[in-house]
Design a protein around this motif. Structure first.
Motif, PDB file in Angstrom:
ATOM      1  N   LYS A 283       0.841  -1.205   0.000  1.00  0.00           N
ATOM      2  CA  LYS A 283       0.000   0.000   0.000  1.00  0.00           C
ATOM      3  C   LYS A 283       0.871   1.247   0.000  1.00  0.00           C
ATOM      4  O   LYS A 283       0.643   2.185  -0.763  1.00  0.00           O
ATOM      5  N   ASN A 284       1.862   1.269   0.888  1.00  0.00           N
ATOM      6  CA  ASN A 284       2.774   2.417   0.933  1.00  0.00           C
ATOM      7  C   ASN A 284       3.458   2.611  -0.411  1.00  0.00           C
ATOM      8  O   ASN A 284       3.623   3.742  -0.866  1.00  0.00           O
ATOM      9  N   ALA A 285       3.861   1.498  -1.028  1.00  0.00           N
ATOM     10  CA  ALA A 285       4.558   1.587  -2.320  1.00  0.00           C
ATOM     11  C   ALA A 285       3.624   2.189  -3.372  1.00  0.00           C
ATOM     12  O   ALA A 285       4.028   3.045  -4.162  1.00  0.00           O
ATOM     13  N   ILE A 286       2.377   1.739  -3.358  1.00  0.00           N
ATOM     14  CA  ILE A 286       1.407   2.280  -4.320  1.00  0.00           C
ATOM     15  C   ILE A 286       1.197   3.767  -4.052  1.00  0.00           C
ATOM     16  O   ILE A 286       1.219   4.592  -4.965  1.00  0.00           O
ATOM     17  N   GLU A 287       1.026   4.103  -2.772  1.00  0.00           N
ATOM     18  CA  GLU A 287       0.810   5.514  -2.421  1.00  0.00           C
ATOM     19  C   GLU A 287       2.009   6.368  -2.804  1.00  0.00           C
ATOM     20  O   GLU A 287       1.859   7.525  -3.185  1.00  0.00           O
ATOM     21  N   ALA A 288       3.213   5.783  -2.728  1.00  0.00           N
ATOM     22  CA  ALA A 288       4.422   6.562  -3.049  1.00  0.00           C
ATOM     23  C   ALA A 288       4.485   6.889  -4.535  1.00  0.00           C
ATOM     24  O   ALA A 288       5.233   7.777  -4.945  1.00  0.00           O
TER      25      ALA A 288
ATOM     26  N   THR B 220       4.156  11.448   6.308  1.00  0.00           N
ATOM     27  CA  THR B 220       4.297  12.641   5.479  1.00  0.00           C
ATOM     28  C   THR B 220       3.022  12.838   4.660  1.00  0.00           C
ATOM     29  O   THR B 220       2.977  13.651   3.769  1.00  0.00           O
ATOM     30  N   LYS B 221       1.994  12.038   4.993  1.00  0.00           N
ATOM     31  CA  LYS B 221       0.750  12.108   4.212  1.00  0.00           C
ATOM     32  C   LYS B 221      -0.296  12.892   4.980  1.00  0.00           C
ATOM     33  O   LYS B 221      -0.407  12.742   6.203  1.00  0.00           O
ATOM     34  N   SER B 222      -1.086  13.694   4.235  1.00  0.00           N
ATOM     35  CA  SER B 222      -2.101  14.505   4.915  1.00  0.00           C
ATOM     36  C   SER B 222      -3.157  13.585   5.550  1.00  0.00           C
ATOM     37  O   SER B 222      -3.731  13.919   6.580  1.00  0.00           O
TER      38      SER B 222
HETATM   39 MG   LIG Z   1       1.042   3.306   5.371  1.00  0.00          MG
END
Ligand SMILES: [Mg+2]
Ligand SMILES: Nc1ncnc2c1ncn2[C@@H]1O[C@H](COP(=O)(O)OP(=O)(O)O)[C@@H](O)[C@H]1O
Length: 369
Positions: free
Chosen positions: A267-272, A321-323
């Motif tokens: 998920k983090n990778a996709i969000e990045a 670092t995400k809103s």
């Molecule tokens: Mg995350």
């Protein structure tokens, strides 16, 4: 005792000229040395001293020896009554330095005894890191309590959703399609069931605080996670490439927990990669046995990567670092992986982006399988 320094008028001792001092030092069961108060040169040393310090540049001169020993007290050359605790960089051992002054046949000497305190320093360090870990776990546990309350509230509606979806699936099946609706219903049920499994495991986790480990197939775990994130990946026109080494051994793990970790990382990778042009997005899940014989899973993305400063804070709870981020994903991942005697790690990806990965012990040779 303060070592007598530069006392004028006394006979200067040349290094090694004092057999009586040497014989005396040899009888002391710690590394010991005598330096001339006048000039600081080494006069005599016992075997312990040579073993401990001969490998260190400047071991034959008091000031240079002190300069070579790191003690975090840069102008600590005024040796005072308290023994100083120093680290010998060539051997990475710790010593408490005790100084005494002696006058031997008219020669003023500074006598040094070095007591190896490495064991105490190590014990302190490991105690500290254990404390930190405990603090960390207890903080996560309170997050766990919070989650348990939520889980309790969510359990009923999730069970109802799964029931409704099963009912709908039966209806679609009886009506003979359409197949798109059937597929969507199955995907929705997979999601709801996963949510229910996570939630019930959260409740168990808080109750028992003990994961249930078994021999588990990483291919299965990875497929479940990829299936759960398929829609999200498609929305971003992102292909998830699987590169699991053939014949990967089973891992000794709690399936839902490891799914949770992998899900978080992917998920983090996709969000990045949300902000990256579509043609540059690339996500790859690698699995292999590393040099230590552990099974290692790596999630590689082509996102912005991380600054060194961010890298240092990554695994602290509530760093985001995400809103819309909570910043507990990685902290929980780390806690879970440490439960499994594994390691969660981050490294920059060659050619841009990040790699987040973890290790798990192979199941072979473990008790219940
Ligand atoms: Mg995350
Ligand atoms: N693959 C990644 N690429 C870049 N930064 C990442 C990646 N994974 C995590 N991070 C950074 O680590 C932070 C913490 O992640 P996480 O604990 O999952 O919390 P959240 O996703 O809620 O922000 C993120 O906000 C982001 O800054």
């Amino acid at each position: 005792m303060t070592p007598a320094r530069g006392a004028g008028g006394r006979r200067k001792a040349a290094a090694g000229d004092n057999a009586a001092v040497a014989a005396m030092l040899e009888a002391i069961p710690f590394p010991c040395a005598a330096f001339a108060s006048d000039g600081g040169g080494l006069v005599a040393a016992n075997d312990g001293y040579r073993k401990a310090f001969a490998g260190l540049d400047g071991h034959d001169h008091r000031a240079r020896l002190l300069a070579a020993l790191a003690d975090g007290d840069p102008d600590g050359s005024d040796a005072d009554a308290a023994p100083r605790e120093v680290n010998a960089p060539h051997s990475n051992r710790w010593y408490a330095l005790h100084w005494g002054a002696a006058d031997v046949e008219g020669t003023a000497l500074d006598l040094l005894t070095a007591v190896d305190i490495s064991a105490r320093i190590e014990a302190l360090d490991s105690h500290k890191s254990r404390q930190e870990k405990l603090l960390f776990t207890s903080r996560l546990m309170s997050v766990g309590e919070m989650a348990a309350t939520l889980a309790h509230e969510l359990n009923q509606p999730l069970a109802a959703i799964v029931n409704y979806l099963n009912g709908s699936l039966r209806l679609v099946d009886q009506a003979g399609g359409p197949v798109q609706v059937e597929r969507a219903l199955i995907a929705a049920r997979t999601q709801a069931e996963h949510a229910a499994a996570v939630i019930s495991r959260v409740r168990e986790f808080v109750r028992a605080r003990e994961p249930r480990r078994d021999a588990r197939d990483l291919v299965e775990i990875t497929n479940t996670v990829v299936e759960l994130l398929r829609l999200e990946a498609e929305r971003l026109q992102l292909r998830i490439e699987l590169a699991l080494a053939p014949g990967l051994p089973a891992v000794y793990a709690d399936r839902v927990m490891v799914e949770q970790v992998l899900l978080n990382l992917v998920k983090n990778a996709i969000e990045a990669m949300r902000e990256i042009p579509a043609q540059h997005r690339g996500l790859r899940i690698e699995g292999r046995v590393n040099l230590d014989g552990e099974v290692e899973v790596r999630v590689c993305d082509r996102g912005e990567g991380l600054s060194e400063e961010q890298g240092a804070q990554l695994f602290s709870p509530f760093f985001t670092t995400k809103s819309d981020g909570l910043g507990i994903g990685l902290a929980i991942c780390r806690s879970i992986i440490e439960y499994h005697e594994g390691r969660l790690f981050f490294e920059p990806r060659e050619g841009g982006g990040s790699v987040f990965g973890f290790t798990l012990p192979p199941a072979e040779g473990r008790g219940q399988q």
